[in-house]
Scaffold this motif. Structure first.
Motif, PDB file in Angstrom:
ATOM      1  N   LEU A 229     -23.565  34.575 -10.551  1.00 31.07           N
ATOM      2  CA  LEU A 229     -23.191  33.183 -10.346  1.00 31.07           C
ATOM      3  C   LEU A 229     -24.447  32.388  -9.994  1.00 31.07           C
ATOM      4  CD1 LEU A 229     -19.851  33.728  -8.414  1.00 31.07           C
ATOM      5  CD2 LEU A 229     -20.102  32.677 -10.649  1.00 31.07           C
TER       6      LEU A 229
ATOM      7  N   HIS B 175     -18.183  24.767  -8.058  1.00 29.22           N
ATOM      8  CA  HIS B 175     -17.335  25.046  -6.899  1.00 29.22           C
ATOM      9  C   HIS B 175     -17.294  23.870  -5.922  1.00 29.22           C
ATOM     10  CE1 HIS B 175     -15.392  27.253  -3.666  1.00 29.22           C
ATOM     11  NE2 HIS B 175     -16.356  26.837  -2.851  1.00 29.22           N
TER      12      HIS B 175
ATOM     13  N   PHE C 192     -22.844  27.420 -11.382  1.00 27.10           N
ATOM     14  CA  PHE C 192     -21.475  27.807 -11.039  1.00 27.10           C
ATOM     15  C   PHE C 192     -21.107  27.309  -9.649  1.00 27.10           C
ATOM     16  CE2 PHE C 192     -22.538  30.984 -14.287  1.00 27.10           C
ATOM     17  CZ  PHE C 192     -21.422  30.881 -15.096  1.00 27.10           C
ATOM     18  N   HIS C 193     -22.066  27.335  -8.734  1.00 27.11           N
ATOM     19  CA  HIS C 193     -21.732  26.904  -7.374  1.00 27.11           C
ATOM     20  C   HIS C 193     -21.625  25.381  -7.299  1.00 27.11           C
ATOM     21  CE1 HIS C 193     -20.924  28.077  -3.310  1.00 27.11           C
ATOM     22  NE2 HIS C 193     -21.743  27.140  -2.849  1.00 27.11           N
TER      23      HIS C 193
ATOM     24  N   CYS D  56     -16.852  33.546  -5.680  1.00 18.28           N
ATOM     25  CA  CYS D  56     -17.827  34.593  -5.394  1.00 18.28           C
ATOM     26  C   CYS D  56     -19.192  33.977  -5.094  1.00 18.28           C
ATOM     27  CB  CYS D  56     -17.924  35.564  -6.567  1.00 18.28           C
ATOM     28  SG  CYS D  56     -16.460  36.627  -6.748  1.00 18.28           S
TER      29      CYS D  56
ATOM     30  N   THR E 268     -12.484  26.886  -7.876  1.00 18.28           N
ATOM     31  CA  THR E 268     -12.991  27.912  -8.787  1.00 18.28           C
ATOM     32  C   THR E 268     -14.298  28.477  -8.233  1.00 18.28           C
ATOM     33  OG1 THR E 268     -14.165  26.232 -10.100  1.00 18.28           O
ATOM     34  CG2 THR E 268     -11.954  26.842 -10.831  1.00 18.28           C
ATOM     35  N   ASN E 269     -14.728  29.609  -8.799  1.00 18.42           N
ATOM     36  CA  ASN E 269     -16.018  30.247  -8.476  1.00 18.42           C
ATOM     37  C   ASN E 269     -16.172  30.526  -6.975  1.00 18.42           C
ATOM     38  OD1 ASN E 269     -16.478  29.920 -11.202  1.00 18.42           O
ATOM     39  ND2 ASN E 269     -17.892  28.203 -10.965  1.00 18.42           N
TER      40      ASN E 269
ATOM     41  N   TYR F 217     -12.837  32.054 -12.492  1.00 12.77           N
ATOM     42  CA  TYR F 217     -14.172  31.876 -13.071  1.00 12.77           C
ATOM     43  C   TYR F 217     -14.213  30.598 -13.893  1.00 12.77           C
ATOM     44  CZ  TYR F 217     -18.308  33.015 -15.920  1.00 12.77           C
ATOM     45  OH  TYR F 217     -19.517  32.999 -16.555  1.00 12.77           O
TER      46      TYR F 217
ATOM     47  N   ASP G 178     -14.160  36.732  -9.529  1.00 15.91           N
ATOM     48  CA  ASP G 178     -13.676  35.491 -10.126  1.00 15.91           C
ATOM     49  C   ASP G 178     -13.094  35.761 -11.506  1.00 15.91           C
ATOM     50  OD1 ASP G 178     -14.083  33.244  -8.319  1.00 15.91           O
ATOM     51  OD2 ASP G 178     -16.218  33.661  -8.482  1.00 15.91           O
ATOM     52  N   ARG G 179     -13.705  36.650 -12.238  1.00 14.66           N
ATOM     53  CA  ARG G 179     -13.181  37.003 -13.563  1.00 14.66           C
ATOM     54  C   ARG G 179     -11.863  37.768 -13.425  1.00 14.66           C
ATOM     55  NH1 ARG G 179     -16.640  36.258 -17.856  1.00 14.66           N
ATOM     56  NH2 ARG G 179     -18.844  35.889 -17.383  1.00 14.66           N
TER      57      ARG G 179
ATOM     58  N   GLU H 262     -18.523  41.520  -2.173  1.00 13.13           N
ATOM     59  CA  GLU H 262     -18.105  40.360  -2.967  1.00 13.13           C
ATOM     60  C   GLU H 262     -16.590  40.181  -2.920  1.00 13.13           C
ATOM     61  OE1 GLU H 262     -19.502  37.908  -4.132  1.00 13.13           O
ATOM     62  OE2 GLU H 262     -21.510  38.333  -4.807  1.00 13.13           O
TER      63      GLU H 262
ATOM     64  N   ASN I 150     -20.057  37.813 -10.322  1.00 14.79           N
ATOM     65  CA  ASN I 150     -18.878  37.040 -10.719  1.00 14.79           C
ATOM     66  C   ASN I 150     -17.663  37.903 -11.049  1.00 14.79           C
ATOM     67  OD1 ASN I 150     -19.243  38.012 -13.419  1.00 14.79           O
ATOM     68  ND2 ASN I 150     -20.698  36.339 -13.822  1.00 14.79           N
TER      69      ASN I 150
END
Length: 341
Positions: A217, A225, A221-222, A238, A235-236, A251, A245-246, A120, A242
């Motif tokens: 994710l 993205h 979340f995608h 990964c 953003t996002n 994130y 991203d954090r 990742e 996640n």
């Protein structure tokens, strides 16, 4: 006849039925419980979910052929070129860098957890660079060009992106000791999930998936993205976990009151495959030609999309920052408006 056979092989290859049919023909059904059997069974799943997505969209009169045009043509092109180069680069990177690994790992469950976290990280690095280095964005932008989200978008890639991605990801993983055999298992899982998170609203309207969204994710979340909304830009990065991203502050959950606008910010010719595939390269070429001096020409290639030698930058992080600043000012204005004199 050879050409027709190649077409047929690619058609059956898309559906991923070859290995599964081979197992069923032998009658050795116990092989379905092996790793080969599991991959053979899961392989056709994404294409068939795509088919269900299309059928369901047509049933509810939300299906439009044009939404699948860019993805279809890029898949056809990449099926003959990109995959072969990508497989070759993975093999070469393993051969070149295995001797330089900081340590070696074995194929055990605890090293698998380590390997996936490293994978990742490697995916984050590749994906981040694809958004922050303009020449790499030219390769990645084809994936972001479709203005709707559906499973076919997972096939929309410039043919050189997968080889570039696999060089970065494989090199990082091998240097940090990920076992090569384990790496291929991780790649399979990542590829399956990476396809699934492109599932469209025709099949899954709200893709947050409840508590699962706190751990991995999800498609929600995608979708963020893939958005061109200023609040969602870059953003996002990964794919499944996640964690990175954090760690790196990229994130971004989906806002319930902000509909996603898919696509890229550059004005495009509507549903044009050629513009989606080559448009960013053409735009970069124009900027390089017009730029004064060798330094500025070079900077256009390596700086983020939106960088300008004039100082009138429109890079994603600046657009996003300006958006939130304006939102903050509007909130303050509203507060002042309702306060008693």
């Amino acid at each position: 006849m050879e050409f027709l056979k190649a077409i047929w092989d690619n058609f059956t290859g898309f559906w991923g039925l070859g290995d599964l049919v081979g197992i069923l023909r032998t009658g050795k059904y116990e092989e379905l419980l092996t790793w080969h059997g599991i991959t053979a069974t899961l392989g056709p799943l994404i294409p068939f979910i795509l088919l269900i997505e299309i059928i369901r969209g047509a049933f509810y009169k939300r299906f439009k052929v044009i939404h699948y045009k860019i993805s279809f043509f890029t898949y056809v092109l990449n099926a003959f070129i990109g995959r072969v180069i990508s497989f070759a680069m993975v093999a070469l990177c393993i051969g070149w860098f295995a001797r330089y690994a900081v340590f070696k790992t074995t194929f055990t469950w605890y090293w698998f957890i380590y390997g996936y976290i490293i994978w990742e990280l490697a995916h984050f690095v590749y994906h981040f660079l694809a958004h922050k280095v303009r020449v790499l964005w030219c390769l990645h932008s084809t994936h972001h060009a479709p203005e709707s989200m559906n499973l076919s978008v997972t096939y929309a890639h410039f043919f050189l992106e997968a080889p570039y991605a696999d060089v970065i990801r494989t090199t990082i993983c091998i240097l940090l000791g990920v076992n090569p055999a384990m790496l291929f298992v991780i790649m399979f899982i990542d590829g399956f999930w990476g396809a699934f998170i492109h599932i469209g609203e025709n099949l899954v309207k709200d893709a947050r998936f409840g508590f699962l969204g706190r751990i991995v994710l999800t498609p929600s979340f995608h979708r963020v993205h893939h958005a061109r909304n200023p609040a969602y830009m870059d953003t996002n990065y990964c794919n499944l976990l996640n964690i990175w991203d954090r760690v790196f502050g990229t994130y971004q959950p989906e806002y319930r009151d902000m509909p996603i606008e898919y696509g890229i910010t550059r004005p495009m010719k509507k549903n044009s495959f050629l513009d989606a595939y080559f448009g960013e390269l053409v735009a970069l070429g124009r900027d390089v030609v017009k730029a004064p001096g060798i330094k500025n020409k070079f900077l256009y290639i390596i700086m983020p999309p939106g960088w300008s030698h004039t100082g009138d930058h429109k890079m994603a992080h600046l657009v996003r920052r300006k958006y939130f600043e304006e939102q903050g000012q509007q909130a303050e204005s509203k507060t002042e408006a309702v306060e008693p004199a």
